[in-house]
Design a protein around this motif. Structure first.
Motif, short mmCIF file in Angstrom:
data_model
loop_
_atom_site.label_atom_id
_atom_site.label_comp_id
_atom_site.label_asym_id
_atom_site.label_seq_id
_atom_site.Cartn_x
_atom_site.Cartn_y
_atom_site.Cartn_z
N ASP A 213 -33.77 -22.03 -64.38
CA ASP A 213 -33.44 -22.59 -65.69
C ASP A 213 -34.39 -21.96 -66.71
N ASN B 286 -28.33 -18.49 -69.03
CA ASN B 286 -27.81 -19.80 -68.65
C ASN B 286 -28.09 -20.08 -67.18
N SER B 287 -28.53 -21.31 -66.90
CA SER B 287 -28.99 -21.58 -65.53
C SER B 287 -27.83 -21.63 -64.54
N GLN B 288 -26.67 -22.19 -64.96
CA GLN B 288 -25.59 -22.34 -63.99
C GLN B 288 -24.76 -21.08 -63.80
N ASP C 86 -37.44 -24.36 -68.26
CA ASP C 86 -38.55 -24.53 -67.33
C ASP C 86 -39.80 -23.88 -67.93
#
Lengths: 290, 329
Positions: free
Chosen positions: B181, B158-160, B185
């Motif tokens: 991301d 997960n990116s966050q 990406d």
């Protein structure tokens, strides 16, 4: 002289201990990497909605919300999905294992013209991507008026549709001495009687391994249900999970998703621990060496 | 309740029909002068043969036909010659990226999977205390359902607030990169999939390699030791040739399954911008956009790719696969 020998033994021992220590360290390091995702799954499953997006992430949930499991389960009609999944798994497994054992028996213990060619074709179907036959197969079920029913997911299992399992069973069956069949035949047993009383008991480990594999197959299946089941009441666990994730741009509730991931993995883990010995033995005995 | 009844009924009738057909086949073959055992054998494999003709051979040919038509599931297929292929090869903005992603994914995961699991199998082949527990742990990822694997990794990446971005955040700081991301990406999506697959791949392959390693006769190593061979030589001259058939099997099965990645990708749900695999494209084209002709064409391209790779590997076998009892020329 004795002294030198003694020293040699001692240095050998030291070397052995160092080697073992390094081995343990490497094995443990890899084990941690392998287990980390499992730990993270459980930890996330027990976190509150606010906690999951904490940065830096908390390693342990505080407090551990075991109620998340019940909440996730009741967020969708997973009760119905579970019954549907069990229905498909039971029908599929019984049909597939029965038919594949009989087909493998035919390939392994009987000589008939064209046998090797047919077996070669069977093996080559493993190279065939499932998606090539997907659309015509869908059209067949549509013609039969059975799209939307469970039929496309379980009926075909009667035609022994897992070439790899036939291959495994055949390898196993070929390892059983032919004298056993012949003795049974001299005693007046029919091929079916020979099969049930002589052959079946011999291939138990292979059958157990295939039970685990096929269980995994039906429990896991996503393409079949997503194609053929269009009524909410017929969804399986896996398909239910797909809709539980929400839309493409939604940020899913990761704690509930992880809780359900554990639930969906649980039957597999339990089955694995029960059948572990046979499972690994089953693969071991496949005669892959030759 | 009724949703189960109909299927159950047909599920009970099907084997009866198959048995009946097998019996007819048996009697026919006997009439043709086959021996009882030969006819029994053929009758036993007939359910597979019937399934093969209805659900494999016919669909295979029919999908080739469909790939030359325009068909939307409604109405009748309309013959348009090579147009579907021309379209996907020249005009389709999704086709080549999906081929590229699928091929790159297989190119990386197959060697990493085979070499990595062989090395791990060699570690696990030591007789030390507690090795059984390690073997169980190493096998665990292989029993996880695809859904769970996909969701775990999607969350880890997960990116966050994913764990992986957190673990590598010191490196990200050094190179002045923001949070990655992974599945969104196009630069990283391939690597994310590779890392995920490696975690899942090791289990099954390792067990099979372990079985292969345990099948290598001890005496071979003992003879080599007498001749003064070190571990390196033993590995290359004994272990590798002895387990080469297992390696062949792993490479072939690895290629076939890597090129057909589907369920995991559907649950990871990479954004369209990041790229999708060929099987996802086939599914989308066929069953979301109802371009059955184009979907069939893409499926056939995938089939040809798999066939080509598999044949290539088999063609190379005389050079490196060693079979017991084979006379070396």
């Amino acid at each position: 002289m004795v002294d030198i020998l003694h020293m040699y033994k001692k240095s050998n021992k030291v070397r052995n201990i160092t080697k073992k220590t390094i081995l343990y360290i490497v094995l443990s390091a890899i084990a941690i990497v392998i287990l980390m995702p499992f730990f993270w799954m459980l930890s996330t499953a027990l976190k509150s909605n606010a906690d999951i997006f904490a940065w830096p992430p908390d390693f342990f949930p505080k407090p551990a919300l075991w109620g998340n499991f019940a909440k996730a389960w009741h967020a969708m009609p997973f009760n119905i999905y579970l019954i549907n999944s069990i229905f498909i798994v039971v029908l599929g497994m019984v049909a597939e294992i029965t038919s594949e054992t009989l087909v493998a028996y035919g390939f392994a213990r009987f000589k008939f013209p064209g046998r090797d060619l047919i077996f070669f074709i069977l093996l080559s179907t493993m190279m065939l991507p499932f998606h090539v036959t997907l659309i015509p197969t869908y059209l067949i079920w549509q013609k039969l008026g059975l799209v939307g029913q469970f039929d496309p997911l379980v009926i075909r299992a009667w035609t022994a549709w897992g070439p790899f399992y036939i291959f495994l069973l055949r390898q196993f069956l070929m390892g059983i001495p032919f004298e056993l069949d012949e003795a049974a035949e001299i005693d007046g047993a029919t091929p079916l009687q020979t099969f049930v009383h002589v052959i079946l008991p011999q291939i138990k480990p292979a059958l157990l391994a295939i039970c685990v594999f096929t269980f995994r197959g039906y429990w896991n299946d996503f393409l079949g249900p997503v194609l053929y089941l269009n009524d909410m009441n017929k969804y399986t666990m896996t398909l239910g999970m797909y809709f539980f994730m929400g839309g493409v741009n939604e940020q899913p509730s990761w704690n509930y998703l992880m809780a359900m991931s554990i639930v969906i993995a649980l039957p597999m883990l339990v089955l694995f621990f029960i059948a572990q010995r046979y499972f690994i033995e089953g693969i071991t005995f496949t005669g892959l060496k030759d | 309740m009724e949703q189960y009844l109909g299927t159950t009924e047909r599920w009970f009738i099907t084997p009866l029909v198959l048995m009946f057909l097998a019996m007819i086949i048996y009697l026919l073959l006997r009439k043709l002068g086959w021996k009882a055992r030969a006819a029994t054998g053929f009758a036993l494999v007939s359910p597979w043969l019937i399934g093969f003709i209805i659900f494999t051979a016919f669909p295979l040919i029919y999908s080739l036909y469909l790939s030359f038509t325009n068909y939307s599931l409604f109405g009748t297929p309309k013959w348009i010659g090579l147009n579907n292929y021309i379209y996907i090869f020249t005009n389709d903005y999704e086709f080549w990226p999906s081929v590229r992603l699928t091929l790159l994914y297989a190119t990386f995961t197959v060697p990493i999977g085979v070499i990595g699991s062989l090395m791990i199998a060699m570690l696990l082949n030591n007789r030390i205390k507690g090795i059984g527990a390690f073997r169980t742990i190493y096998y665990l990822p292989a029993v996880m359902p695809d859904v769970a694997v996909a969701l775990i990794w999607r969350w880890l990446f997960n990116s966050q607030s994913g764990l992986i971005n957190y673990v590598i955040s010191p490196f990200l700081k050094i190179f002045h990169i923001g949070k990655i991301d992974w599945f969104g990406d196009p630069k990283y999506v391939l690597w994310a999939f590779i890392i995920m697959s490696v975690w899942g791949i090791f289990g099954t392959n390792t067990v099979v390699f372990l079985a292969g390693l345990q099948g290598v006769p001890r005496s071979l190593y003992e003879v080599a030791e007498l001749d003064g061979a070190n571990s390196w030589i033993k590995f290359w001259k004994i272990t590798i040739p002895q387990i080469s058939p297992v390696i062949l099997l792993q490479v072939v099965m690895g290629i076939i399954s890597a090129l057909q990645i589907f369920t995991v990708a559907m649950f990871v749900r990479p954004t369209t911008g990041a790229g999708i695999f060929m099987n996802q494209l086939i599914y989308n084209r066929g069953f979301t956009q109802l371009h059955m002709g184009q979907a069939s064409a893409i499926a056939w391209v995938l089939f040809v790719i798999i066939l080509a790779f598999t044949l290539l590997v088999f063609k190379s076998t005389p050079a490196w696969v060693h079979y017991e009892g084979e006379i070396k020329r």
